[in-house]
Design a protein around this motif. Structure first.
Motif, PDB file in Angstrom:
ATOM      1  N   VAL A   1       9.253  -7.218  -5.751  1.00 36.73           N
ATOM      2  CA  VAL A   1       7.965  -6.554  -5.869  1.00 36.73           C
ATOM      3  C   VAL A   1       7.688  -6.238  -7.336  1.00 36.73           C
ATOM      4  CG1 VAL A   1       6.635  -4.502  -5.224  1.00 36.73           C
ATOM      5  CG2 VAL A   1       8.191  -5.550  -3.573  1.00 36.73           C
ATOM      6  N   THR A   2       6.482  -6.609  -7.781  1.00 38.86           N
ATOM      7  CA  THR A   2       6.034  -6.298  -9.132  1.00 38.86           C
ATOM      8  C   THR A   2       4.727  -5.533  -9.033  1.00 38.86           C
ATOM      9  OG1 THR A   2       6.974  -8.373  -9.934  1.00 38.86           O
ATOM     10  CG2 THR A   2       5.391  -7.278 -11.371  1.00 38.86           C
ATOM     11  N   ASP A   3       4.674  -4.354  -9.647  1.00 36.73           N
ATOM     12  CA  ASP A   3       3.439  -3.585  -9.640  1.00 36.73           C
ATOM     13  C   ASP A   3       2.430  -4.239 -10.568  1.00 36.73           C
ATOM     14  OD1 ASP A   3       4.593  -1.791  -7.923  1.00 36.73           O
ATOM     15  OD2 ASP A   3       4.912  -0.228  -9.430  1.00 36.73           O
ATOM     16  N   ILE A   4       1.201  -4.416 -10.086  1.00 35.81           N
ATOM     17  CA  ILE A   4       0.102  -4.934 -10.901  1.00 35.81           C
ATOM     18  C   ILE A   4      -0.588  -3.778 -11.599  1.00 35.81           C
ATOM     19  CG2 ILE A   4      -2.130  -6.132 -10.828  1.00 35.81           C
ATOM     20  CD1 ILE A   4       0.262  -7.920 -10.286  1.00 35.81           C
ATOM     21  N   ILE A   5      -0.877  -2.730 -10.827  1.00 35.76           N
ATOM     22  CA  ILE A   5      -1.556  -1.556 -11.377  1.00 35.76           C
ATOM     23  C   ILE A   5      -1.220  -0.340 -10.519  1.00 35.76           C
ATOM     24  CG2 ILE A   5      -3.700  -1.905 -10.104  1.00 35.76           C
ATOM     25  CD1 ILE A   5      -5.022  -1.141 -12.932  1.00 35.76           C
ATOM     26  N   THR A   6      -1.102   0.805 -11.163  1.00 37.27           N
ATOM     27  CA  THR A   6      -0.825   2.051 -10.465  1.00 37.27           C
ATOM     28  C   THR A   6      -1.931   3.051 -10.805  1.00 37.27           C
ATOM     29  OG1 THR A   6       0.527   2.871 -12.284  1.00 37.27           O
ATOM     30  CG2 THR A   6       1.679   1.674 -10.537  1.00 37.27           C
ATOM     31  N   GLY A   7      -1.906   4.183 -10.150  1.00 33.81           N
ATOM     32  CA  GLY A   7      -2.867   5.239 -10.438  1.00 33.81           C
ATOM     33  C   GLY A   7      -4.202   5.090  -9.749  1.00 33.81           C
ATOM     34  N   LEU A   8      -4.274   4.229  -8.739  1.00 32.21           N
ATOM     35  CA  LEU A   8      -5.512   4.057  -7.990  1.00 32.21           C
ATOM     36  C   LEU A   8      -5.618   5.129  -6.909  1.00 32.21           C
ATOM     37  CD1 LEU A   8      -5.426   0.175  -7.567  1.00 32.21           C
ATOM     38  CD2 LEU A   8      -6.705   1.491  -9.258  1.00 32.21           C
ATOM     39  N   SER A   9      -6.827   5.305  -6.363  1.00 30.00           N
ATOM     40  CA  SER A   9      -7.051   6.314  -5.332  1.00 30.00           C
ATOM     41  C   SER A   9      -7.277   5.639  -3.978  1.00 30.00           C
ATOM     42  CB  SER A   9      -8.259   7.180  -5.698  1.00 30.00           C
ATOM     43  OG  SER A   9      -8.465   8.169  -4.728  1.00 30.00           O
ATOM     44  N   SER A  10      -6.200   5.485  -3.233  1.00 25.77           N
ATOM     45  CA  SER A  10      -6.230   4.877  -1.902  1.00 25.77           C
ATOM     46  C   SER A  10      -6.911   3.511  -1.880  1.00 25.77           C
ATOM     47  CB  SER A  10      -6.916   5.804  -0.897  1.00 25.77           C
ATOM     48  OG  SER A  10      -6.254   7.038  -0.825  1.00 25.77           O
ATOM     49  N   PRO A  11      -6.308   2.514  -2.556  1.00 20.56           N
ATOM     50  CA  PRO A  11      -6.900   1.169  -2.518  1.00 20.56           C
ATOM     51  C   PRO A  11      -6.922   0.638  -1.088  1.00 20.56           C
ATOM     52  CG  PRO A  11      -4.688   1.093  -3.469  1.00 20.56           C
ATOM     53  CD  PRO A  11      -5.041   2.533  -3.273  1.00 20.56           C
ATOM     54  N   ALA A  12      -8.099   0.154  -0.663  1.00 18.14           N
ATOM     55  CA  ALA A  12      -8.247  -0.265   0.725  1.00 18.14           C
ATOM     56  C   ALA A  12      -8.596  -1.743   0.837  1.00 18.14           C
ATOM     57  CB  ALA A  12      -9.304   0.582   1.418  1.00 18.14           C
TER      58      ALA A  12
ATOM     59  N   TYR B   1     -11.391  -7.204  -7.457  1.00 18.71           N
ATOM     60  CA  TYR B   1     -12.199  -6.043  -7.085  1.00 18.71           C
ATOM     61  C   TYR B   1     -11.422  -5.241  -6.053  1.00 18.71           C
ATOM     62  CZ  TYR B   1     -16.136  -8.066  -9.576  1.00 18.71           C
ATOM     63  OH  TYR B   1     -16.945  -8.569 -10.560  1.00 18.71           O
ATOM     64  N   VAL B   2     -11.426  -3.922  -6.227  1.00 17.41           N
ATOM     65  CA  VAL B   2     -10.654  -3.030  -5.367  1.00 17.41           C
ATOM     66  C   VAL B   2     -11.554  -1.919  -4.848  1.00 17.41           C
ATOM     67  CG1 VAL B   2      -8.674  -1.469  -5.236  1.00 17.41           C
ATOM     68  CG2 VAL B   2      -8.593  -3.444  -6.771  1.00 17.41           C
ATOM     69  N   ALA B   3     -11.585  -1.748  -3.539  1.00 19.77           N
ATOM     70  CA  ALA B   3     -12.269  -0.605  -2.948  1.00 19.77           C
ATOM     71  C   ALA B   3     -11.302   0.570  -2.978  1.00 19.77           C
ATOM     72  CB  ALA B   3     -12.697  -0.913  -1.518  1.00 19.77           C
ATOM     73  N   GLU B   4     -11.629   1.579  -3.775  1.00 21.35           N
ATOM     74  CA  GLU B   4     -10.806   2.782  -3.835  1.00 21.35           C
ATOM     75  C   GLU B   4     -11.438   3.815  -2.902  1.00 21.35           C
ATOM     76  OE1 GLU B   4      -8.949   4.108  -7.550  1.00 21.35           O
ATOM     77  OE2 GLU B   4     -10.121   2.520  -8.537  1.00 21.35           O
ATOM     78  N   SER B   5     -10.948   3.831  -1.663  1.00 20.82           N
ATOM     79  CA  SER B   5     -11.569   4.668  -0.642  1.00 20.82           C
ATOM     80  C   SER B   5     -11.477   6.157  -0.980  1.00 20.82           C
ATOM     81  CB  SER B   5     -10.970   4.389   0.737  1.00 20.82           C
ATOM     82  OG  SER B   5      -9.603   4.719   0.768  1.00 20.82           O
ATOM     83  N   GLY B   6     -10.383   6.573  -1.581  1.00 22.00           N
ATOM     84  CA  GLY B   6     -10.207   7.988  -1.917  1.00 22.00           C
ATOM     85  C   GLY B   6     -11.113   8.471  -3.024  1.00 22.00           C
ATOM     86  N   ALA B   7     -11.577   7.563  -3.877  1.00 19.29           N
ATOM     87  CA  ALA B   7     -12.448   7.937  -5.001  1.00 19.29           C
ATOM     88  C   ALA B   7     -13.898   7.556  -4.757  1.00 19.29           C
ATOM     89  CB  ALA B   7     -11.944   7.280  -6.290  1.00 19.29           C
ATOM     90  N   GLY B   8     -14.181   6.853  -3.663  1.00 21.01           N
ATOM     91  CA  GLY B   8     -15.549   6.461  -3.361  1.00 21.01           C
ATOM     92  C   GLY B   8     -16.137   5.496  -4.364  1.00 21.01           C
TER      93      GLY B   8
ATOM     94  N   PHE C   1       0.837  -1.191   0.000  1.00 20.67           N
ATOM     95  CA  PHE C   1       0.000   0.000   0.000  1.00 20.67           C
ATOM     96  C   PHE C   1       0.870   1.237   0.000  1.00 20.67           C
ATOM     97  CE2 PHE C   1      -2.222   3.382   2.267  1.00 20.67           C
ATOM     98  CZ  PHE C   1      -3.314   3.523   1.444  1.00 20.67           C
ATOM     99  N   ASP C   2       0.767   2.017  -1.063  1.00 20.48           N
ATOM    100  CA  ASP C   2       1.451   3.306  -1.084  1.00 20.48           C
ATOM    101  C   ASP C   2       0.476   4.415  -1.406  1.00 20.48           C
ATOM    102  OD1 ASP C   2       0.990   3.415  -3.819  1.00 20.48           O
ATOM    103  OD2 ASP C   2       3.073   3.807  -4.344  1.00 20.48           O
ATOM    104  N   GLY C   3      -0.822   4.081  -1.392  1.00 23.89           N
ATOM    105  CA  GLY C   3      -1.829   5.087  -1.665  1.00 23.89           C
ATOM    106  C   GLY C   3      -2.286   5.129  -3.103  1.00 23.89           C
TER     107      GLY C   3
END
Length: 139
Positions: free
Chosen positions: A19-30, A40-47, A2-4
């Motif tokens: 470490v291998t990045d799967i996806i970047t540019g998400l909004s606070s994956p929780a 499925y990813v809950a992006e808390s910062g983007a609601g 988790f880096d936000g």
């Protein structure tokens, strides 16, 4: 990891995992939950809840549902995705088989639902602001 803004993976079967990045540019994956090759990813910062097909070479997030209030923990039960909405003080759910799902309230009036865990048909709810864990039977 988790880096936000990203989701990463490591192969724990190797002697020196990298470490291998799967996806970047998400909004606070929780919250994260798998359904086959869909993550499925809950992006808390983007609601919102996003879906990522991890079987493709370059995964791209697709919005599943927007307009959530700080989604945190998520779990799948059958065709339903349950969502702990921290700022919404509720547990909600959507049908993941429809193109445009409708948010349905499952449990309201709880202060600070932070995470959820499914065990059989029981959904456990970590309610941070009330310092307790509650359980509901999904049947």
């Amino acid at each position: 990891e988790f880096d936000g803004s990203k989701i990463s993976k490591i192969d724990i079967s190797t002697t020196t995992p990298t470490v291998t990045d799967i996806i970047t540019g998400l909004s606070s994956p929780a919250g994260l939950v798998f359904d086959g090759t869909n993550l499925y990813v809950a992006e808390s910062g983007a609601g919102k809840i996003s879906k990522i097909d991890i079987s493709v070479t370059t995964p791209t997030p697709t919005d599943v549902i927007i307009g959530l209030s700080n989604p945190r923990g998520i779990e799948i039960f059958g065709n339903e995705l349950f969502i702990a909405e921290f700022d919404g003080s509720k547990i909600s759910k959507i049908d993941i088989t429809v193109t445009t799902p409708t948010i349905i309230d499952v449990l309201t009036g709880i202060t600070g639902p932070f995470d959820i865990l499914l065990n059989g048909t029981d959904l456990y709810i970590a309610i941070r602001d009330e310092n307790k864990i509650s359980k509901i039977d999904l049947n």
